[in-house]
Design a protein around this motif. Structure first.
Motif, PDB file in Angstrom:
ATOM      1  N   GLU A  96       2.466 -52.831   0.832  1.00 50.94           N
ATOM      2  CA  GLU A  96       3.109 -51.605   1.295  1.00 50.94           C
ATOM      3  C   GLU A  96       2.886 -50.459   0.306  1.00 50.94           C
ATOM      4  O   GLU A  96       2.758 -49.303   0.687  1.00 50.94           O
ATOM      5  N   ILE A  97       2.863 -50.802  -0.983  1.00 56.66           N
ATOM      6  CA  ILE A  97       2.695 -49.818  -2.061  1.00 56.66           C
ATOM      7  C   ILE A  97       1.639 -50.334  -3.031  1.00 56.66           C
ATOM      8  O   ILE A  97       1.618 -51.530  -3.352  1.00 56.66           O
ATOM      9  N   VAL A  98       0.767 -49.435  -3.500  1.00 60.65           N
ATOM     10  CA  VAL A  98      -0.232 -49.784  -4.518  1.00 60.65           C
ATOM     11  C   VAL A  98      -0.160 -48.740  -5.629  1.00 60.65           C
ATOM     12  O   VAL A  98      -0.304 -47.541  -5.378  1.00 60.65           O
ATOM     13  N   LEU A  99       0.055 -49.202  -6.852  1.00 63.60           N
ATOM     14  CA  LEU A  99       0.131 -48.320  -8.011  1.00 63.60           C
ATOM     15  C   LEU A  99      -1.058 -48.566  -8.933  1.00 63.60           C
ATOM     16  O   LEU A  99      -1.404 -49.714  -9.224  1.00 63.60           O
ATOM     17  N   VAL A 100      -1.656 -47.481  -9.397  1.00 63.31           N
ATOM     18  CA  VAL A 100      -2.816 -47.540 -10.291  1.00 63.31           C
ATOM     19  C   VAL A 100      -2.532 -46.625 -11.476  1.00 63.31           C
ATOM     20  O   VAL A 100      -1.967 -45.534 -11.303  1.00 63.31           O
ATOM     21  N   GLY A 101      -2.892 -47.038 -12.661  1.00 61.13           N
ATOM     22  CA  GLY A 101      -2.695 -46.188 -13.835  1.00 61.13           C
ATOM     23  C   GLY A 101      -3.592 -44.967 -13.790  1.00 61.13           C
ATOM     24  O   GLY A 101      -4.759 -45.059 -13.390  1.00 61.13           O
ATOM     25  N   ALA A 102      -3.065 -43.820 -14.219  1.00 59.77           N
ATOM     26  CA  ALA A 102      -3.858 -42.580 -14.247  1.00 59.77           C
ATOM     27  C   ALA A 102      -4.662 -42.524 -15.550  1.00 59.77           C
ATOM     28  O   ALA A 102      -4.580 -41.576 -16.325  1.00 59.77           O
ATOM     29  N   THR A 103      -5.442 -43.570 -15.763  1.00 62.76           N
ATOM     30  CA  THR A 103      -6.357 -43.646 -16.899  1.00 62.76           C
ATOM     31  C   THR A 103      -7.717 -43.116 -16.452  1.00 62.76           C
ATOM     32  O   THR A 103      -7.899 -42.755 -15.279  1.00 62.76           O
ATOM     33  N   ALA A 104      -8.696 -43.114 -17.346  1.00 62.05           N
ATOM     34  CA  ALA A 104     -10.042 -42.684 -16.957  1.00 62.05           C
ATOM     35  C   ALA A 104     -10.572 -43.572 -15.840  1.00 62.05           C
ATOM     36  O   ALA A 104     -11.173 -43.094 -14.868  1.00 62.05           O
ATOM     37  N   ILE A 105     -10.326 -44.885 -15.948  1.00 61.18           N
ATOM     38  CA  ILE A 105     -10.779 -45.820 -14.906  1.00 61.18           C
ATOM     39  C   ILE A 105      -9.972 -45.613 -13.630  1.00 61.18           C
ATOM     40  O   ILE A 105     -10.527 -45.518 -12.530  1.00 61.18           O
ATOM     41  N   GLY A 106      -8.656 -45.539 -13.755  1.00 60.93           N
ATOM     42  CA  GLY A 106      -7.808 -45.407 -12.573  1.00 60.93           C
ATOM     43  C   GLY A 106      -8.064 -44.137 -11.791  1.00 60.93           C
ATOM     44  O   GLY A 106      -8.032 -44.136 -10.551  1.00 60.93           O
ATOM     45  N   ARG A 107      -8.333 -43.046 -12.493  1.00 62.31           N
ATOM     46  CA  ARG A 107      -8.597 -41.775 -11.801  1.00 62.31           C
ATOM     47  C   ARG A 107      -9.937 -41.790 -11.083  1.00 62.31           C
ATOM     48  O   ARG A 107     -10.137 -41.028 -10.138  1.00 62.31           O
ATOM     49  N   ASP A 108     -10.839 -42.631 -11.517  1.00 61.54           N
ATOM     50  CA  ASP A 108     -12.120 -42.791 -10.825  1.00 61.54           C
ATOM     51  C   ASP A 108     -11.975 -43.741  -9.642  1.00 61.54           C
ATOM     52  O   ASP A 108     -12.526 -43.502  -8.562  1.00 61.54           O
ATOM     53  N   LEU A 109     -11.209 -44.816  -9.841  1.00 62.16           N
ATOM     54  CA  LEU A 109     -11.112 -45.885  -8.848  1.00 62.16           C
ATOM     55  C   LEU A 109     -10.201 -45.550  -7.676  1.00 62.16           C
ATOM     56  O   LEU A 109     -10.575 -45.752  -6.506  1.00 62.16           O
ATOM     57  N   ALA A 110      -8.985 -45.067  -7.956  1.00 67.88           N
ATOM     58  CA  ALA A 110      -7.958 -44.923  -6.919  1.00 67.88           C
ATOM     59  C   ALA A 110      -8.365 -44.036  -5.745  1.00 67.88           C
ATOM     60  O   ALA A 110      -8.156 -44.412  -4.587  1.00 67.88           O
ATOM     61  N   PRO A 111      -8.944 -42.841  -5.960  1.00 67.77           N
ATOM     62  CA  PRO A 111      -9.284 -42.005  -4.799  1.00 67.77           C
ATOM     63  C   PRO A 111     -10.346 -42.626  -3.907  1.00 67.77           C
ATOM     64  O   PRO A 111     -10.307 -42.452  -2.688  1.00 67.77           O
ATOM     65  N   ARG A 112     -11.266 -43.356  -4.504  1.00 72.87           N
ATOM     66  CA  ARG A 112     -12.305 -44.008  -3.691  1.00 72.87           C
ATOM     67  C   ARG A 112     -11.723 -45.135  -2.854  1.00 72.87           C
ATOM     68  O   ARG A 112     -12.086 -45.321  -1.694  1.00 72.87           O
ATOM     69  N   VAL A 113     -10.791 -45.869  -3.447  1.00 80.90           N
ATOM     70  CA  VAL A 113     -10.153 -46.955  -2.710  1.00 80.90           C
ATOM     71  C   VAL A 113      -9.282 -46.397  -1.588  1.00 80.90           C
ATOM     72  O   VAL A 113      -9.312 -46.901  -0.459  1.00 80.90           O
ATOM     73  N   SER A 114      -8.518 -45.345  -1.863  1.00 81.19           N
ATOM     74  CA  SER A 114      -7.644 -44.781  -0.827  1.00 81.19           C
ATOM     75  C   SER A 114      -8.459 -44.277   0.362  1.00 81.19           C
ATOM     76  O   SER A 114      -8.041 -44.410   1.513  1.00 81.19           O
ATOM     77  N   ALA A 115      -9.638 -43.712   0.086  1.00 85.00           N
ATOM     78  CA  ALA A 115     -10.498 -43.246   1.176  1.00 85.00           C
ATOM     79  C   ALA A 115     -10.997 -44.420   2.019  1.00 85.00           C
ATOM     80  O   ALA A 115     -11.069 -44.338   3.250  1.00 85.00           O
ATOM     81  N   ARG A 116     -11.322 -45.523   1.357  1.00 89.00           N
ATOM     82  CA  ARG A 116     -11.845 -46.695   2.089  1.00 89.00           C
ATOM     83  C   ARG A 116     -10.780 -47.353   2.968  1.00 89.00           C
ATOM     84  O   ARG A 116     -11.102 -47.872   4.044  1.00 89.00           O
ATOM     85  N   VAL A 117      -9.546 -47.357   2.501  1.00 86.24           N
ATOM     86  CA  VAL A 117      -8.496 -47.999   3.294  1.00 86.24           C
ATOM     87  C   VAL A 117      -7.756 -46.987   4.175  1.00 86.24           C
ATOM     88  O   VAL A 117      -6.759 -47.320   4.817  1.00 86.24           O
ATOM     89  N   LYS A 118      -8.252 -45.745   4.164  1.00 84.77           N
ATOM     90  CA  LYS A 118      -7.762 -44.693   5.066  1.00 84.77           C
ATOM     91  C   LYS A 118      -6.264 -44.408   4.878  1.00 84.77           C
ATOM     92  O   LYS A 118      -5.464 -44.437   5.816  1.00 84.77           O
ATOM     93  N   THR A 119      -5.922 -44.111   3.616  1.00 86.81           N
ATOM     94  CA  THR A 119      -4.552 -43.716   3.328  1.00 86.81           C
ATOM     95  C   THR A 119      -4.562 -42.561   2.340  1.00 86.81           C
ATOM     96  O   THR A 119      -5.619 -42.181   1.830  1.00 86.81           O
ATOM     97  N   GLY A 120      -3.381 -41.996   2.057  1.00 82.90           N
ATOM     98  CA  GLY A 120      -3.292 -40.900   1.099  1.00 82.90           C
ATOM     99  C   GLY A 120      -3.139 -41.409  -0.325  1.00 82.90           C
ATOM    100  O   GLY A 120      -2.884 -42.591  -0.553  1.00 82.90           O
ATOM    101  N   LEU A 121      -3.274 -40.498  -1.263  1.00 80.02           N
ATOM    102  CA  LEU A 121      -3.095 -40.830  -2.679  1.00 80.02           C
ATOM    103  C   LEU A 121      -2.416 -39.654  -3.371  1.00 80.02           C
ATOM    104  O   LEU A 121      -2.878 -38.516  -3.272  1.00 80.02           O
ATOM    105  N   THR A 122      -1.319 -39.932  -4.061  1.00 80.26           N
ATOM    106  CA  THR A 122      -0.679 -38.916  -4.890  1.00 80.26           C
ATOM    107  C   THR A 122      -1.057 -39.204  -6.335  1.00 80.26           C
ATOM    108  O   THR A 122      -0.778 -40.292  -6.849  1.00 80.26           O
ATOM    109  N   ALA A 123      -1.694 -38.240  -6.972  1.00 83.40           N
ATOM    110  CA  ALA A 123      -2.253 -38.463  -8.302  1.00 83.40           C
ATOM    111  C   ALA A 123      -1.326 -37.991  -9.402  1.00 83.40           C
ATOM    112  O   ALA A 123      -0.564 -37.038  -9.241  1.00 83.40           O
ATOM    113  N   ASP A 124      -1.408 -38.704 -10.539  1.00 80.25           N
ATOM    114  CA  ASP A 124      -0.757 -38.258 -11.781  1.00 80.25           C
ATOM    115  C   ASP A 124       0.759 -38.178 -11.648  1.00 80.25           C
ATOM    116  O   ASP A 124       1.383 -37.214 -12.101  1.00 80.25           O
ATOM    117  N   CYS A 125       1.372 -39.187 -11.062  1.00 79.82           N
ATOM    118  CA  CYS A 125       2.822 -39.169 -10.836  1.00 79.82           C
ATOM    119  C   CYS A 125       3.601 -39.385 -12.133  1.00 79.82           C
ATOM    120  O   CYS A 125       3.171 -40.121 -13.020  1.00 79.82           O
TER     121      CYS A 125
END
Length: 350
Positions: A96-125
């Motif tokens: 239901e919820i997926v949390l990713v660290g806003a690290t150099a890796i996380g900022r590269d990975l999370a938006p690409r994953v959210s696009a693939r699974v067709k959901t939104g992403l709120t960055a740098d929370c």
């Protein structure tokens, strides 16, 4: 999308060189709190090569389930195979919820994953809660319950936005390191470990790593410091930071600063505390010549003890300070350093 099929609060457990980063434990701490509100489980997604042995460590910090994606293609971080791995886990297990660290890796990975699974992403929370959306009832609009409310700075840190993703799952967010707090280690805790491999077929999008060069930073990581001596615009100049450095050396701390100092070119960005810098939780925080605007306070207000030194008695920093000293920092700080050194010398001579 059948929203009711999605259950669980999952985190991406970032590891580098088969060592878990502190952000993984911070995310688990928050995931456990969110999962308690939703009466669901906490999952950790562990991606890499020969990383299964890290599962017990994740269990010790709150993971009920660890999904391990282990493959030689995942030995070093590369965008394409890691995005494929995490997106495949989400599609298979439907958190239901997926949390990713806003690290150099996380900022590269999370938006690409959210696009693939067709959901939104709120960055740098900087804050996550479970609540109603819209947050206040609105005529003609259905208020949905048990939504992830994701708070982050916006417009250069000048305002705070709370965002929800009520119509898609999972609800995804990247979270700043240092913002959330890990729980105490649970001795003997075990998690359900599930090995899952979606298969990896290298193609033209797979980057080939020719060499890895690990640089050594000359600046310290202020997020790990127990004592911080932080200066703001009121310090007056880059040269005047010498008196803060002397205090930090005397007390065994590190120097940090506000955004105004970085904008003036007096100190590097790595040392900035605040919404657009780093979030810190030291045992002792000196706020010297810092007004205490909300953008800075958000990055340090969870410090155990805050000592503020400012000539303006109405400065907002005094509202959150444990102790406040009103006066000229150019006189107070050197005298404080002198007294600390004298006390240390006296103790050494006993």
């Amino acid at each position: 999308m059948a929203l009711e099929e999605y259950k669980g609060v999952y985190i991406y457990a970032q590891q580098v060189d088969n060592k878990l980063g502190s952000i993984a434990f911070e995310l688990l701490g928050k995931a456990k709190s969110l999962a308690a509100d939703l009466d669901t489980e906490v999952g950790a997604v562990l991606i890499g090569s020969d990383v299964k042995g890290l599962a017990d460590e994740l269990a010790a910090y709150g993971a009920d389930k660890v999904i391990v994606v282990d493959d030689p293609e995942l030995k070093e971080y590369r965008t394409e195979p890691y995005a494929h791995a995490l997106a495949s886990v989400i599609n298979e297990f439907k958190p239901e919820i997926v949390l990713v660290g806003a690290t150099a890796i996380g900022r590269d990975l999370a938006p690409r994953v959210s696009a693939r699974v067709k959901t939104g992403l709120t960055a740098d929370c900087t804050k996550l809660d479970i609540g109603d959306f819209p947050m206040t009832p609105t005529p003609g609009k259905t208020q949905k319950h048990n939504q992830l409310l994701m708070t982050r700075p916006a417009f250069g840190g000048n305002t705070i936005a709370t965002i929800a993703c009520p119509d898609n799952r999972p609800q995804m967010a990247t979270v700043r390191p240092g913002v959330m707090q890990a729980i105490d280690r649970i001795p003997g805790a075990k998690a359900e470990v599930i090995e899952f491999n979606p298969g990896f077929t290298p193609d033209h999008k797979y980057v080939e790593i020719l060499d890895i060069v690990k640089s050594v930073s000359e600046s310290v990581d202020i997020q790990n410091a127990k004592i911080l001596v932080s200066g703001g615009r009121g310090v007056g100049s880059a040269e005047n930071f010498k008196i803060l450095e002397d205090l930090a050396a005397a007390i065994g701390g590190e120097v940090s600063c506000s955004r105004a100092v970085v904008d003036s070119g007096w100190k590097p960005k790595d040392l900035q505390v605040g919404q657009t810098g780093k979030t810190v939780r030291p045992q002792l925080y000196f706020a010297i010549g810092i007004s205490g605007a909300i953008q800075h306070a958000a990055g340090m207000e969870e410090s155990d003890v805050i000592i503020a030194i400012n000539k303006d008695e109405t400065a907002p920093i005094f509202e959150i300070a444990t102790y406040g000293i009103v006066g000229d920092l150019n006189k107070i700080v050197p005298e404080l350093t002198k007294q600390i050194l004298a006390a240390k010398e006296a103790k050494a001579n006993v």
